[in-house]
Scaffold this active site. Structure first.
Site, PDB file in Angstrom:
ATOM      1  N   GLU A  41      53.653 -46.437 -60.435  1.00  0.00           N
ATOM      2  CA  GLU A  41      54.917 -47.789 -60.286  1.00  0.00           C
ATOM      3  C   GLU A  41      54.654 -48.927 -61.227  1.00  0.00           C
ATOM      4  OE1 GLU A  41      57.776 -50.383 -56.872  1.00  0.00           O
ATOM      5  OE2 GLU A  41      55.190 -49.255 -56.773  1.00  0.00           O
ATOM      6  N   LYS A 128      64.212 -47.206 -58.696  1.00  0.00           N
ATOM      7  CA  LYS A 128      64.153 -47.188 -57.565  1.00  0.00           C
ATOM      8  C   LYS A 128      65.303 -47.557 -56.743  1.00  0.00           C
ATOM      9  CE  LYS A 128      60.302 -48.757 -54.545  1.00  0.00           C
ATOM     10  NZ  LYS A 128      59.109 -50.089 -54.308  1.00  0.00           N
ATOM     11  N   CYS A 162      57.078 -45.375 -54.648  1.00  0.00           N
ATOM     12  CA  CYS A 162      56.623 -45.809 -53.767  1.00  0.00           C
ATOM     13  C   CYS A 162      57.498 -45.540 -52.247  1.00  0.00           C
ATOM     14  CB  CYS A 162      56.497 -47.707 -54.164  1.00  0.00           C
ATOM     15  SG  CYS A 162      55.415 -48.611 -52.931  1.00  0.00           S
TER      16      CYS A 162
END
Length: 306
Positions: A41, A128, A162
């Site tokens: 990430e 995200k 994540c």
């Protein structure tokens, strides 16, 4: 098919040096006959480590504003020089690449997972969906545009970032596209990857690859506003890259503290065998009772019609 997680320390807020590190690991992957490699990430140009440690929610604080400005300046653009160089390397080395980046769009930074194909360059850029907790002070909220799988070596491959890997509907969106290999990318901690990597493998009956980075607060540049406050702190970011098979068993358990490629050879036949008794979006689904609507439009705040 051989896959790998690139577990490495990236130069924090240094996009040029970070791109050089990506190039180095791409060459290592190609030399090891890797077909697909995943980087952590925001590997380029860094995770916003300072927010949690420095009272980041203090409104109109001059140091927090300067820190954000530095973070924005260090972020990269999808058509910028760093990504162009990496796209060329992916093409030449023929290694399909998932790369976590801090994507700059005007005055906003998105946490983005770019999928880069040797044949077709950047084939998706997944922002995200929901930054986690303090991350919302730094990153914009993404959309469903990047909820896509890609064909790599006969497998359908998708990726999430994540904690959105804990979002059941986001996972379902990828499973429903026939995902065989699930890539998850993390700032880097075995405490984050130990459970979810195997859980995804079992739930989706997929290979599950987690890529995490290494980080020390000593890596923070001396001119960063909170350098002195952070430099002596102990880091929890030890990597945690791992690979699990579609039966939920470890192929490569979480790796801590080592900068290296974490590799595995995977077989599509193993995915098909595990779906004998469970396929979450196929024969074990109930479309008459439960269905998911997915909006994959790229969302923006303005539409110009000339």
């Amino acid at each position: 098919m051989r896959v790998a997680a690139a577990q490495a320390r990236s130069p924090w807020l240094d996009a040029a040096a970070g791109a050089a590190k990506v190039m180095d690991f791409l060459q290592r992957a190609a030399a090891d006959n890797v077909d697909l490699v995943a980087f952590p990430e925001t590997f380029l140009s860094g995770y916003p480590f300072w927010v949690e440690q420095t009272d980041g929610a203090r409104f109109d604080d001059p140091d927090q504003k300067r820190a954000y400005a530095a973070y924005l300046d260090a972020a990269v653009e999808l058509d910028g020089p760093e990504l162009r160089m990496i796209v060329e390397a992916v093409r030449d080395l023929k290694v399909f690449t998932y790369l976590g980046i801090t994507e700059r769009v005007r005055g906003t930074v998105y946490c983005t997972l770019a999928a880069i194909s040797p044949a077709d360059a950047i084939v998706s850029a997944h922002r995200k969906l929901m930054p986690t907790h303090e991350e919302r002070l730094v990153w914009g909220i993404g959309d469903g545009h990047g909820l896509r799988t890609h064909q790599v070596g006969g497998l359908a491959v998708g990726g999430l970032i994540c904690w959105e890997n804990w979002m059941p509907l986001a996972r379902h969106a990828l499973y429903a596209q026939g995902e065989d290999l699930h890539v998850s990318v993390w700032p880097g901690s075995s405490r984050l990857t130990g459970d979810i990597t195997r859980f995804i493998a079992l739930e989706g009956r997929v290979y599950s690859l987690a890529a995490g980075a290494l980080f020390s607060y000593a890596d923070i540049p001396t001119d960063f506003p909170f350098h002195d406050q952070l430099a002596e702190r102990a880091s929890r970011y030890d990597g945690g890259s791992a690979i699990a098979g579609p039966d939920g068993q470890w192929i490569a358990p979480p790796v801590s503290g080592e900068e290296r490629l974490v590799t595995a050879d995977i077989d599509p036949a193993a995915v098909r065998a595990e779906r004998h008794n469970f396929d979450p979006t196929g024969h074990y689904a109930r479309a008459d009772v439960l269905r998911l609507h997915i909006d994959r439009r790229r969302l923006d705040t303005a539409e110009f019609i000339d």
